[in-house]
Design a protein around this motif. Structure first.
Motif, PDB file in Angstrom:
ATOM      1  N   MET A   1       9.675  -1.426   8.159  1.00 46.59           N
ATOM      2  CA  MET A   1       9.025  -0.683   9.248  1.00 46.59           C
ATOM      3  C   MET A   1       8.548  -1.633  10.342  1.00 46.59           C
ATOM      4  N   PHE A   2       7.973  -2.742   9.932  1.00 42.49           N
ATOM      5  CA  PHE A   2       7.446  -3.692  10.912  1.00 42.49           C
ATOM      6  C   PHE A   2       8.562  -4.276  11.763  1.00 42.49           C
ATOM      7  N   THR A   3       9.708  -4.548  11.114  1.00 36.85           N
ATOM      8  CA  THR A   3      10.811  -5.118  11.895  1.00 36.85           C
ATOM      9  C   THR A   3      11.336  -4.114  12.918  1.00 36.85           C
ATOM     10  N   LYS A   4      11.083  -2.818  12.663  1.00 36.68           N
ATOM     11  CA  LYS A   4      11.540  -1.813  13.622  1.00 36.68           C
ATOM     12  C   LYS A   4      10.431  -1.385  14.573  1.00 36.68           C
ATOM     13  N   GLY A   5       9.334  -2.113  14.530  1.00 35.37           N
ATOM     14  CA  GLY A   5       8.252  -1.810  15.468  1.00 35.37           C
ATOM     15  C   GLY A   5       7.454  -0.565  15.110  1.00 35.37           C
ATOM     16  N   LEU A   6       7.572  -0.122  13.868  1.00 34.04           N
ATOM     17  CA  LEU A   6       6.790   1.047  13.458  1.00 34.04           C
ATOM     18  C   LEU A   6       5.539   0.573  12.744  1.00 34.04           C
ATOM     19  N   SER A   7       4.445   1.240  12.991  1.00 33.03           N
ATOM     20  CA  SER A   7       3.237   0.817  12.304  1.00 33.03           C
ATOM     21  C   SER A   7       2.842   1.858  11.253  1.00 33.03           C
ATOM     22  N   PRO A   8       2.870   1.427   9.976  1.00 33.21           N
ATOM     23  CA  PRO A   8       2.598   2.354   8.874  1.00 33.21           C
ATOM     24  C   PRO A   8       1.182   2.915   8.984  1.00 33.21           C
ATOM     25  N   ARG A   9       1.029   4.146   8.530  1.00 34.22           N
ATOM     26  CA  ARG A   9      -0.297   4.754   8.595  1.00 34.22           C
ATOM     27  C   ARG A   9      -1.023   4.552   7.267  1.00 34.22           C
ATOM     28  N   HIS A  10      -2.268   4.961   7.261  1.00 28.23           N
ATOM     29  CA  HIS A  10      -3.062   4.839   6.031  1.00 28.23           C
ATOM     30  C   HIS A  10      -2.337   5.437   4.824  1.00 28.23           C
ATOM     31  N   VAL A  11      -1.838   6.676   5.018  1.00 24.35           N
ATOM     32  CA  VAL A  11      -1.246   7.361   3.874  1.00 24.35           C
ATOM     33  C   VAL A  11      -0.065   6.595   3.304  1.00 24.35           C
ATOM     34  N   THR A  12       0.655   5.911   4.168  1.00 25.40           N
ATOM     35  CA  THR A  12       1.814   5.163   3.690  1.00 25.40           C
ATOM     36  C   THR A  12       1.370   4.091   2.693  1.00 25.40           C
ATOM     37  N   TYR A  13       0.350   3.332   3.110  1.00 20.13           N
ATOM     38  CA  TYR A  13      -0.201   2.309   2.204  1.00 20.13           C
ATOM     39  C   TYR A  13      -0.747   2.961   0.928  1.00 20.13           C
ATOM     40  N   ASN A  14      -1.475   4.043   1.103  1.00 20.55           N
ATOM     41  CA  ASN A  14      -2.080   4.687  -0.052  1.00 20.55           C
ATOM     42  C   ASN A  14      -1.026   5.158  -1.052  1.00 20.55           C
ATOM     43  N   THR A  15       0.058   5.712  -0.523  1.00 15.58           N
ATOM     44  CA  THR A  15       1.152   6.162  -1.389  1.00 15.58           C
ATOM     45  C   THR A  15       1.694   5.003  -2.212  1.00 15.58           C
ATOM     46  N   LEU A  16       1.903   3.882  -1.506  1.00 17.04           N
ATOM     47  CA  LEU A  16       2.432   2.701  -2.189  1.00 17.04           C
ATOM     48  C   LEU A  16       1.478   2.171  -3.248  1.00 17.04           C
ATOM     49  N   MET A  17       0.197   2.125  -2.904  1.00 17.65           N
ATOM     50  CA  MET A  17      -0.797   1.667  -3.891  1.00 17.65           C
ATOM     51  C   MET A  17      -0.786   2.558  -5.105  1.00 17.65           C
ATOM     52  N   ASP A  18      -0.666   3.855  -4.843  1.00 15.62           N
ATOM     53  CA  ASP A  18      -0.615   4.802  -5.948  1.00 15.62           C
ATOM     54  C   ASP A  18       0.611   4.513  -6.814  1.00 15.62           C
ATOM     55  N   GLY A  19       1.721   4.191  -6.148  1.00 19.49           N
ATOM     56  CA  GLY A  19       2.941   3.865  -6.886  1.00 19.49           C
ATOM     57  C   GLY A  19       2.730   2.682  -7.823  1.00 19.49           C
ATOM     58  N   TYR A  20       2.070   1.649  -7.324  1.00 20.36           N
ATOM     59  CA  TYR A  20       1.787   0.475  -8.163  1.00 20.36           C
ATOM     60  C   TYR A  20       0.805   0.816  -9.280  1.00 20.36           C
ATOM     61  N   CYS A  21      -0.240   1.574  -8.952  1.00 18.35           N
ATOM     62  CA  CYS A  21      -1.241   1.935  -9.958  1.00 18.35           C
ATOM     63  C   CYS A  21      -0.604   2.701 -11.111  1.00 18.35           C
ATOM     64  N   ARG A  22       0.321   3.597 -10.762  1.00 15.11           N
ATOM     65  CA  ARG A  22       0.963   4.397 -11.796  1.00 15.11           C
ATOM     66  C   ARG A  22       1.695   3.544 -12.817  1.00 15.11           C
ATOM     67  N   GLU A  23       2.251   2.424 -12.360  1.00 15.38           N
ATOM     68  CA  GLU A  23       2.926   1.574 -13.340  1.00 15.38           C
ATOM     69  C   GLU A  23       1.998   0.467 -13.845  1.00 15.38           C
ATOM     70  N   GLY A  24       0.699   0.626 -13.533  1.00 13.81           N
ATOM     71  CA  GLY A  24      -0.298  -0.288 -14.077  1.00 13.81           C
ATOM     72  C   GLY A  24      -0.378  -1.624 -13.381  1.00 13.81           C
ATOM     73  N   ASN A  25       0.302  -1.758 -12.243  1.00 11.26           N
ATOM     74  CA  ASN A  25       0.286  -3.030 -11.530  1.00 11.26           C
ATOM     75  C   ASN A  25      -0.869  -3.050 -10.521  1.00 11.26           C
ATOM     76  N   LEU A  26      -2.073  -3.264 -11.044  1.00  8.90           N
ATOM     77  CA  LEU A  26      -3.260  -3.196 -10.203  1.00  8.90           C
ATOM     78  C   LEU A  26      -3.308  -4.336  -9.198  1.00  8.90           C
TER      79      LEU A  26
END
Length: 609
Positions: free
Chosen positions: A501-526
DNA sequence: ATAGGGTTAG
């Protein structure tokens, strides 16, 4: 006296500039000497030339001038004090068909002679043409030339003022701004007219930082701002949510003896309406009261702004109260009013009422627009009433309206979400047949639809088709993909998309980060989840309540309750107020497992003490 | 100089 002082100091300033550019100075010097010190060497007869220009005998003139250059003739005309309109006529003729070199010096001299003769409309037309021709003359070279070839300071100020306006009118706002800035360096005085035009263009281009700069500069340069200047600046600040600054400008204007009018208040009210967050409509309402208290009568636009604001705030009841008040005051609701209300009702799922209102507006002679129907179609779609939605869709041309990309997207999305793949594809083809070009949103619907059916291959195909058609993936495209990968237990792949996204000049929103964090948490990768939090903070996005909810839950799932408590405390320290989700997590995962809240809402682990 | 069009995600 003050004026005298300021202009003489700017002359000094201008002189300093000249000395920094000796090469230009020399060129200028040479050309002046060669012409004016040797008038006898001229190979043409000036009075005859003037006469031929006046009579527009161009071919004769051409024969007569065959040994002289365009530039020499022009300099000579100007030096001789010929009527600048004649000189201009010659200039235009020569530029049009005679393949003469573009010359910034002679352009400036011509402008100055026009300015001295107060030929303002001619100057405006000339500058307009000059700017439109798009020659690569830098703003600074124009300023150097102007300041060197004339001592008529006022004449130059007028030229520069018109130049700013010409730039702005021809959508060269950057150059307009640069000219504004340099005018300050040289001490040229600009009118509020061109400043207002510049401000307005900057607002349109969302360059609010520059708007603030120009506004401050106007005061510094003692260019008297008027009601328009203030309103434009207020609008710019409201547009980017700087409501406090906008109100400061209202105070400024009052201090300068300019009374806010209905536009000023409407702008501020609109600013609050668009502002996110709780209580914004309350603030908008407060401004309405203030406006009435100041004897400014609300207009149809005032009420429309409020009605739309309440609808977007999902408070249709309040919107209708405003609607009533509007009519009580004898104001006639218009198309905008009805469109806002219909859209509000549709979002609230009140489709019968929405259709009723549509019929009512028809009865009043207000013709619904495609946007009106789009709101209705979308309303039916959201209620899964696809038959009704399709019926409206099919009848649109009968009503003399044309379906647009939004009409198609609404229905297409509904088909995708209701597992009606065939209908969705058929609609996709239909829009192409009808010449309605699919946009990124169209593909987002199709991609999301394929992914929700677990069809990754089809999703990829649409993604490729989208890019092949020259459409760029936007934040929503990435959100869809990132979400799907996280649900699939592939947060690492998802994070690669975040990087992309950054290479394309798009700036991720809060929810994008939150979704990803949730993805990591689900597999226990805190650890990975926490790294993401650090990263988002580095990128200027503050962790919000949802961020903490995701992380706290992640820690609880690993039974790391003490760490979860650290995060909870951090959240409270940042002034983030836990919401219902936070409470549910804390209740089930922490309080039921030995943590007890104290009077401040902090938790303490009693089992460990 | 002020409204506003409505779709995709969450």
């Amino acid at each position: 006296m003050l004026k005298l002082l300021s202009s003489s100091s700017s002359c000094l300033h201008a002189r300093a500039h000249i000395q920094q550019h000796p090469q230009i100075n020399i060129i200028k010097l040479c050309s002046t000497i060669s012409i004016s010190e040797n008038p006898s060497s001229l190979s043409f007869n000036l009075p005859l030339v003037s006469d031929l220009i006046a009579k527009q005998h161009w071919s004769e003139l051409k024969t007569h001038l065959k040994d002289s250059t365009f530039i020499t003739v022009l300099h000579q005309l100007i030096d001789s004090g010929a009527d600048p309109e004649l000189t201009l006529r010659y200039f235009n003729w020569a530029q049009k068909g005679q393949n003469v070199p573009r010359n910034i010096e002679i352009t400036c001299r011509l402008l100055q002679s026009l300015s001295n003769a107060k030929k303002y409309p001619k100057m405006r037309a000339f500058l307009d043409e000059f700017v439109r021709r798009n020659e690569k003359h830098s703003v600074s070279s124009i300023f150097h030339m102007l300041s060197m070839s004339s001592n008529h300071f006022c004449a130059n100020s007028i030229i520069v003022d018109m130049l700013v306006l010409a730039y702005v009118k021809n959508s060269k706002t950057n150059s307009g701004f640069e000219a504004f800035q340099r005018a300050g360096d040289y001490g040229f005085r600009l009118s509020k007219l061109s400043c207002n035009a510049l401000l307005s263009a900057l607002v349109k281009e969302n360059e609010i930082g520059y708007v603030e700069f120009v506004y401050k500069e106007m005061f510094r340069r003692r260019i008297e701002a008027d009601l328009y200047s203030f309103n434009i600046v207020i609008n710019g600040l409201c547009k980017v949510g700087k409501l406090n600054k906008a109100k400061d400008v209202v105070d400024d204007m009052k201090a300068w003896g300019v009374a806010p009018n209905v536009v000023t208040y409407n702008t501020i009210i609109g600013g609050y309406c668009k502002l996110g967050g709780l209580g914004r409509m309350h603030k908008a309402d407060a401004i309405l009261k203030e406006m009435v208290a100041n004897n400014i009568c609300p207009s149809v636009i005032t009420f429309n702004i409020l009605i739309d604001g309440f609808c977007k705030d999902e408070n249709v009841a309040a919107a209708f109260k405003v609607f009533e008040e509007m009519r009580r005051q004898g104001l006639k609701p218009n198309l905008v009013t009805y469109n806002s209300l219909i859209n509000g009702l549709c979002c609230d799922g009140k489709l019968e009422e929405a259709c009723g209102l549509r019929d009512k507006m028809l009865g009043l002679g207000l013709k619904p627009e495609i946007a009106t129907y789009n709101a209705l179609i979308n309303g039916f779609c959201k209620k899964k009433m696809l038959k009704e939605a399709r019926e409206l869709f099919d009848n649109i041309s009968e009503r003399g309206l044309v379906t647009n990309v939004i009409t198609f997207n609404s229905l297409l999305d509904a088909y995708c979400k209701n597992e009606m793949k065939e209908e969705a594809y058929e609609l996709h083809n239909m829009m192409i047949e009808r010449g309605v070009l699919p946009n990124t949103s169209t593909f987002n619907c199709l991609i999301h639809g394929s992914l929700r059916q677990g069809n990754i291959e089809t999703a990829r195909k649409f993604l490729q088709q989208m890019e092949a058609e020259g459409l760029k993936a936007d934040c929503i495209t990435y959100d869809i993909l990132i979400n799907a990968l996280c649900k699939d237990g592939e947060p690492r792949k998802a994070e690669r998309l975040l990087n992309e996204m950054f290479t394309k000049g798009l700036s991720p929103r809060h929810v994008t980060y939150n979704t990803l964090m949730d993805g990591y948490c689900r597999e226990g990768n805190l650890k990975a989840a926490l790294n993401l939090k650090t990263r988002m903070e580095k990128e200027g996005k503050r962790a919000n309540i949802a961020t903490y909810n995701v992380l706290i839950k992640g820690y609880c799932m690993q039974d790391k309750l003490v760490d979860a408590n650290v995060l909870l405390n951090e959240m409270l320290e940042k002034g983030l107020i836990p919401n219902r989700t936070t409470y549910e997590i804390v209740k089930v995962e922490m309080m039921d497992k030995g943590f007890v809240p104290d009077i401040d809402g902090h938790l303490h682990n009693i089992s460990s003490s």
